[in-house]
Structure formats: C-alpha cells, structure tokens
Scaffold this active site. Sequence first.
Site, PDB file in Angstrom:
ATOM      1  N   GLU A 142      40.941  47.514  36.960  1.00 24.58           N
ATOM      2  CA  GLU A 142      39.474  47.758  37.490  1.00 24.58           C
ATOM      3  C   GLU A 142      39.422  48.306  38.738  1.00 24.58           C
ATOM      4  OE1 GLU A 142      36.602  47.434  35.692  1.00 24.58           O
ATOM      5  OE2 GLU A 142      36.882  46.000  34.055  1.00 24.58           O
ATOM      6  N   LYS A 145      38.407  42.482  45.631  1.00 28.09           N
ATOM      7  CA  LYS A 145      39.990  42.017  45.622  1.00 28.09           C
ATOM      8  C   LYS A 145      40.816  42.870  44.795  1.00 28.09           C
ATOM      9  CE  LYS A 145      40.093  40.210  41.526  1.00 28.09           C
ATOM     10  NZ  LYS A 145      41.183  39.863  40.477  1.00 28.09           N
TER      11      LYS A 145
END
EC number: 1.1.1.94
Length: 297
Positions: free
Chosen positions: A251, A161
């Site tokens: 990330e 995601k």
Amino acid sequence: MRIAVIGAGKWGSALHLALKENHNCFISSLHQRDLEDFVSIKEALECEYLIFALSSQGMRVWLKENFINKGQKILIASKGIEDQSCQFLDEIFLDFVPKENFCVLSGPSFAAEVMQKLPTALMISGINQELCKKFASFFPDFIKTYIDNDVRGAEICGAYKNVLAIASGISDGLKLGNNARAALISRGLIEMHRFGKFFGTKEETFLGLSGAGDLFLTATSVLSRNYRVGLKLAQNQKLDSILAELNEVAEGVKTAYAIEKLAKMKGIYTPIVNEVVAIFKGKSVQEATQNLLKQND
C-alpha cells in the site's frame, strides 16, 4: 448476528480466523476461494456487519459495483489513501453510508501473528462510540481493543507508516546501521504528525497504537511487505519488478504518491515522502538517502 469479512488476502483471512472463534463470521472476495466459510459477495452483503480488508486503491470501484445497505455497520480494516483522488477511505465510504455507521481499525498487527493467535492490540476509531464498542466485542481475548473518535488520525497513521517503512527498508538495505534507522523512524513520526496536524487530528493518536506502535512494527520487520520493498530498492531493483515479484499489495507505493500530492496542495513539509517518491521515479537511493541525512528538520 452475522459478520462478513470482505477481502480474502492475508489480512482479511487473519481477521476472519480471529472473529470466527466466537461469532458467525464469513469471508468473501471478488474471486471464488477454496476457504472455509467462504460466501459469495451477494451472501456477504446480507450480513449486518461488514469488515473491509480490500486494497485501498480498489475500494471505490468495489463499492460502486456492489450495493451496500445504508443501515449496515462497517469496519474499515484497510490502510491507505486513494492515489487518483487523494481521498482518505472514510471520505470514500461517506459516498455510500452515513458516518455513524462505520469505524476504522488500526494499530500494529501482522496478519501472520494474528493467525498464530499471538497477543495483539488494536484501535477502533469512529464518531459512533457504541458501534466501536460493538466491533470491539467481536474480537477474541488474544486481541485487546481500544476505542477513540479520531478517525482521520487513525487513517493518516495507517497510511503514512507504510511509506516510512519503505524508507526504513532502504536505510537497512544500504546497511546504514541501527542509529540511522532510529533517526529515520523518529523523524518520520514527526513528519507524519506534522502532516496529520493539518487535518485536525489528535496528537495522542500519533503517539499511540495507530501511530508510533504501527510505525515501529512496520518499519523494522521483514514481515512488512513495504519494508521489503525498501530493502529491494536499496539493491537497485526496479520498482515494477519488485512489485511483480512481491505478488501482494504494498500500500505504501500508491500512498506515497497521494501524500506527496496532498502535501504540495496544502503546503506541508514532507521530506521523507518526497525522497521516497523521487526514488520511485528513478532517483538513486544513495542520493536520496544523503539528502535526508542532511535535512535539518
């Protein structure tokens, strides 16, 4: 009973603040911080329960440099895939502790809102359901926790995601509108699920808090650092300068490279991730976006 959060960034600090409401909870990091309940790494490792909120790219190094007792109970609160090895975080931890002794935390959760004690729902996944329940019991009333056993599904959702949030930020940065963003997010969910199916995950994981919930949150708000990376890429800013200015870990950047490599090795179709990586390598955001809009699936 003592709990230690390893990692004093925003997410680690938010978890510490929440858990200390009802429990003896400490926080630690590699560098000394002027924080309440801060302890050294050595002191943290004396706690029975450890919650890891470190960067996924630095997790293996930390574990190699610091001794973890194999009897300690661990909750992995980081979201990502190691770029160099393309390994998931549970695979990294398996080199140091048995799988019965760790769980994975996932779900839609901005650190800022947890610190404000706003209602939040999280998923704790692990093969040891009693341990999942134990970690769930640590959280205060404003955080509702659910448990399941789909560790790999939770990890894929939490990592994937972030890449889709970058793509969504690019779409919004180009002012393509709400329709385009909705199409991108929904197709991204399908892509994420297609990737996850290869690893034997559960479909409901991708439709629940770990998947759709976290994706919808992260891909639609400026509170998401990955979404902000996408916004700035749409303004033709260079990735290196964006990350330097961000001064936080996004990330999704390293994870995008890891997913692309895994997808190529396994023969999985991941067009959104591929275009995001192409943008990182210099492809124009306009061309990449047009390619996505022309895709048939």
